[in-house]
Design a protein around this motif. Structure first.
Motif, PDB file in Angstrom:
ATOM      1  N   LEU A  27       0.834  -1.203   0.000  1.00  0.00           N
ATOM      2  CA  LEU A  27       0.000   0.000   0.000  1.00  0.00           C
ATOM      3  C   LEU A  27       0.868   1.252   0.000  1.00  0.00           C
ATOM      4  O   LEU A  27       0.584   2.223  -0.698  1.00  0.00           O
ATOM      5  N   HIS A  28       1.925   1.224   0.804  1.00  0.00           N
ATOM      6  CA  HIS A  28       2.859   2.358   0.856  1.00  0.00           C
ATOM      7  C   HIS A  28       3.459   2.615  -0.523  1.00  0.00           C
ATOM      8  O   HIS A  28       3.525   3.768  -0.976  1.00  0.00           O
ATOM      9  N   ALA A  29       3.891   1.562  -1.189  1.00  0.00           N
ATOM     10  CA  ALA A  29       4.520   1.721  -2.502  1.00  0.00           C
ATOM     11  C   ALA A  29       3.538   2.341  -3.496  1.00  0.00           C
ATOM     12  O   ALA A  29       3.901   3.245  -4.253  1.00  0.00           O
ATOM     13  N   ASP A  30       2.284   1.886  -3.490  1.00  0.00           N
ATOM     14  CA  ASP A  30       1.281   2.443  -4.395  1.00  0.00           C
ATOM     15  C   ASP A  30       1.023   3.915  -4.093  1.00  0.00           C
ATOM     16  O   ASP A  30       0.975   4.748  -5.004  1.00  0.00           O
ATOM     17  N   ALA A  31       0.853   4.241  -2.807  1.00  0.00           N
ATOM     18  CA  ALA A  31       0.592   5.634  -2.421  1.00  0.00           C
ATOM     19  C   ALA A  31       1.788   6.518  -2.767  1.00  0.00           C
ATOM     20  O   ALA A  31       1.620   7.625  -3.284  1.00  0.00           O
ATOM     21  N   ALA A  32       2.985   6.033  -2.495  1.00  0.00           N
ATOM     22  CA  ALA A  32       4.194   6.816  -2.774  1.00  0.00           C
ATOM     23  C   ALA A  32       4.313   7.112  -4.261  1.00  0.00           C
ATOM     24  O   ALA A  32       4.556   8.268  -4.654  1.00  0.00           O
ATOM     25  N   ARG A  33       4.141   6.103  -5.088  1.00  0.00           N
ATOM     26  CA  ARG A  33       4.245   6.318  -6.542  1.00  0.00           C
ATOM     27  C   ARG A  33       3.192   7.306  -7.041  1.00  0.00           C
ATOM     28  O   ARG A  33       3.479   8.163  -7.866  1.00  0.00           O
ATOM     29  N   GLU A  34       1.972   7.161  -6.531  1.00  0.00           N
ATOM     30  CA  GLU A  34       0.895   8.057  -6.941  1.00  0.00           C
ATOM     31  C   GLU A  34       1.234   9.517  -6.608  1.00  0.00           C
ATOM     32  O   GLU A  34       0.841  10.438  -7.320  1.00  0.00           O
ATOM     33  N   LEU A  35       1.988   9.719  -5.533  1.00  0.00           N
ATOM     34  CA  LEU A  35       2.357  11.071  -5.102  1.00  0.00           C
ATOM     35  C   LEU A  35       3.694  11.534  -5.678  1.00  0.00           C
ATOM     36  O   LEU A  35       4.190  12.597  -5.332  1.00  0.00           O
ATOM     37  N   GLY A  36       4.286  10.709  -6.543  1.00  0.00           N
ATOM     38  CA  GLY A  36       5.526  11.104  -7.207  1.00  0.00           C
ATOM     39  C   GLY A  36       6.799  10.724  -6.479  1.00  0.00           C
ATOM     40  O   GLY A  36       7.888  11.173  -6.844  1.00  0.00           O
ATOM     41  N   TYR A  37       6.688   9.886  -5.464  1.00  0.00           N
ATOM     42  CA  TYR A  37       7.874   9.412  -4.745  1.00  0.00           C
ATOM     43  C   TYR A  37       8.299   8.059  -5.294  1.00  0.00           C
ATOM     44  O   TYR A  37       7.517   7.333  -5.893  1.00  0.00           O
ATOM     45  N   ASP A  38       9.540   7.712  -5.036  1.00  0.00           N
ATOM     46  CA  ASP A  38      10.083   6.420  -5.445  1.00  0.00           C
ATOM     47  C   ASP A  38      10.272   5.575  -4.187  1.00  0.00           C
ATOM     48  O   ASP A  38      11.202   5.807  -3.413  1.00  0.00           O
ATOM     49  N   PRO A  39       9.375   4.606  -3.935  1.00  0.00           N
ATOM     50  CA  PRO A  39       9.483   3.812  -2.710  1.00  0.00           C
ATOM     51  C   PRO A  39      10.702   2.897  -2.717  1.00  0.00           C
ATOM     52  O   PRO A  39      11.113   2.411  -3.779  1.00  0.00           O
ATOM     53  N   LEU A  40      11.263   2.692  -1.552  1.00  0.00           N
ATOM     54  CA  LEU A  40      12.350   1.719  -1.433  1.00  0.00           C
ATOM     55  C   LEU A  40      11.778   0.325  -1.637  1.00  0.00           C
ATOM     56  O   LEU A  40      10.652   0.038  -1.220  1.00  0.00           O
ATOM     57  N   PRO A  41      12.535  -0.563  -2.258  1.00  0.00           N
ATOM     58  CA  PRO A  41      12.044  -1.937  -2.436  1.00  0.00           C
ATOM     59  C   PRO A  41      11.967  -2.660  -1.093  1.00  0.00           C
ATOM     60  O   PRO A  41      12.649  -2.288  -0.141  1.00  0.00           O
ATOM     61  N   ILE A  42      11.130  -3.666  -1.059  1.00  0.00           N
ATOM     62  CA  ILE A  42      11.047  -4.502   0.138  1.00  0.00           C
ATOM     63  C   ILE A  42      12.243  -5.443   0.111  1.00  0.00           C
ATOM     64  O   ILE A  42      12.426  -6.191  -0.847  1.00  0.00           O
ATOM     65  N   THR A  43      13.044  -5.369   1.131  1.00  0.00           N
ATOM     66  CA  THR A  43      14.196  -6.269   1.223  1.00  0.00           C
ATOM     67  C   THR A  43      14.200  -6.907   2.595  1.00  0.00           C
ATOM     68  O   THR A  43      13.903  -6.240   3.598  1.00  0.00           O
ATOM     69  N   PRO A  44      14.523  -8.186   2.669  1.00  0.00           N
ATOM     70  CA  PRO A  44      14.624  -8.829   3.972  1.00  0.00           C
ATOM     71  C   PRO A  44      15.722  -8.150   4.793  1.00  0.00           C
ATOM     72  O   PRO A  44      16.666  -7.585   4.252  1.00  0.00           O
ATOM     73  N   GLY A  45      15.585  -8.229   6.091  1.00  0.00           N
ATOM     74  CA  GLY A  45      16.604  -7.676   6.975  1.00  0.00           C
ATOM     75  C   GLY A  45      17.897  -8.464   6.893  1.00  0.00           C
ATOM     76  O   GLY A  45      18.074  -9.352   6.044  1.00  0.00           O
ATOM     77  N   ASN A  46      18.791  -8.172   7.780  1.00  0.00           N
ATOM     78  CA  ASN A  46      20.084  -8.847   7.790  1.00  0.00           C
ATOM     79  C   ASN A  46      19.986 -10.299   8.243  1.00  0.00           C
ATOM     80  O   ASN A  46      20.889 -11.081   8.008  1.00  0.00           O
ATOM     81  N   PHE A  47      18.908 -10.651   8.898  1.00  0.00           N
ATOM     82  CA  PHE A  47      18.757 -11.989   9.449  1.00  0.00           C
ATOM     83  C   PHE A  47      17.284 -12.357   9.373  1.00  0.00           C
ATOM     84  O   PHE A  47      16.438 -11.626   9.872  1.00  0.00           O
ATOM     85  N   THR A  48      16.972 -13.466   8.714  1.00  0.00           N
ATOM     86  CA  THR A  48      15.583 -13.912   8.616  1.00  0.00           C
ATOM     87  C   THR A  48      15.492 -15.383   8.991  1.00  0.00           C
ATOM     88  O   THR A  48      16.507 -16.060   9.181  1.00  0.00           O
ATOM     89  N   MET A  49      14.280 -15.876   9.017  1.00  0.00           N
ATOM     90  CA  MET A  49      14.076 -17.287   9.327  1.00  0.00           C
ATOM     91  C   MET A  49      14.677 -18.195   8.268  1.00  0.00           C
ATOM     92  O   MET A  49      14.881 -19.382   8.503  1.00  0.00           O
ATOM     93  N   ASP A  50      14.973 -17.660   7.111  1.00  0.00           N
ATOM     94  CA  ASP A  50      15.598 -18.458   6.057  1.00  0.00           C
ATOM     95  C   ASP A  50      17.085 -18.691   6.306  1.00  0.00           C
ATOM     96  O   ASP A  50      17.731 -19.418   5.554  1.00  0.00           O
ATOM     97  N   ASP A  51      17.630 -18.080   7.348  1.00  0.00           N
ATOM     98  CA  ASP A  51      19.057 -18.195   7.652  1.00  0.00           C
ATOM     99  C   ASP A  51      19.385 -19.346   8.606  1.00  0.00           C
ATOM    100  O   ASP A  51      20.429 -19.329   9.257  1.00  0.00           O
ATOM    101  N   LEU A  52      18.525 -20.343   8.676  1.00  0.00           N
ATOM    102  CA  LEU A  52      18.770 -21.486   9.559  1.00  0.00           C
ATOM    103  C   LEU A  52      20.135 -22.122   9.314  1.00  0.00           C
ATOM    104  O   LEU A  52      20.861 -22.399  10.272  1.00  0.00           O
ATOM    105  N   PRO A  53      20.571 -22.337   8.060  1.00  0.00           N
ATOM    106  CA  PRO A  53      21.902 -22.924   7.852  1.00  0.00           C
ATOM    107  C   PRO A  53      23.029 -22.068   8.459  1.00  0.00           C
ATOM    108  O   PRO A  53      24.016 -22.605   8.968  1.00  0.00           O
ATOM    109  N   LEU A  54      22.874 -20.775   8.430  1.00  0.00           N
ATOM    110  CA  LEU A  54      23.868 -19.885   9.026  1.00  0.00           C
ATOM    111  C   LEU A  54      23.943 -20.093  10.535  1.00  0.00           C
ATOM    112  O   LEU A  54      25.028 -20.193  11.116  1.00  0.00           O
ATOM    113  N   VAL A  55      22.786 -20.178  11.174  1.00  0.00           N
ATOM    114  CA  VAL A  55      22.746 -20.410  12.618  1.00  0.00           C
ATOM    115  C   VAL A  55      23.342 -21.781  12.941  1.00  0.00           C
ATOM    116  O   VAL A  55      24.085 -21.942  13.910  1.00  0.00           O
ATOM    117  N   GLN A  56      23.062 -22.774  12.120  1.00  0.00           N
ATOM    118  CA  GLN A  56      23.575 -24.124  12.365  1.00  0.00           C
ATOM    119  C   GLN A  56      25.094 -24.199  12.261  1.00  0.00           C
ATOM    120  O   GLN A  56      25.700 -25.109  12.823  1.00  0.00           O
TER     121      GLN A  56
END
Length: 129
Positions: A27-56
């Motif tokens: 919703l933020h991305a749609d509103a931002a574009r409509e108002l002429g802003y360039d929204p930042l892309p959605i990016t996972p943080g530095n650590f997510t649940m997909d990092d199980l092998p790293l923790v192991q």
């Protein structure tokens, strides 16, 4: 973790799912574009649940537990307060004076109110683990 845990000790580590809160981000991305802003892309943080092998690599015996949930807003005001604490500033070259907030908040209110009117609530799925 191994340095501070005693033998047989347990550590609990928690993080969000890689794309938790996606609905409010979209919703933020749609509103931002409509108002002429360039929204930042959605990016996972530095650590997510997909990092199980790293923790192991550090702690070989790991169990992952995922909790699915949602933020449920039946009025727009609490949703806007939540939005104003995080995603509202996710813009490329956002104005240093915060002027983007004055236009984004009303736009988001309209979008959220429309969802609540159509669906009965604004539901933002999330996962943590």
């Amino acid at each position: 973790m191994p340095r501070v845990l005693r033998a047989g000790g347990r550590a609990i580590v928690s993080t969000n799912g890689a794309y938790a809160m996606r609905r409010i981000y979209d919703l933020h991305a749609d509103a931002a574009r409509e108002l002429g802003y360039d929204p930042l892309p959605i990016t996972p943080g530095n650590f997510t649940m997909d990092d199980l092998p790293l923790v192991q690599q550090v702690v070989p015996v790991v169990k992952r537990h995922v909790l699915e949930g949602a933020l449920v807003f039946t009025t727009s005001e609490p949703a806007l307060r939540f939005y104003a604490t995080n995603r509202i500033d996710a813009l490329q070259d956002r104005p240093a004076d915060g002027s983007h907030r004055r236009s984004l908040l009303p736009s988001m209110r309209e979008r959220i109110d429309a969802i609540i009117a159509g669906e009965g609530a604004f539901i933002v799925p999330k996962s943590v683990g």
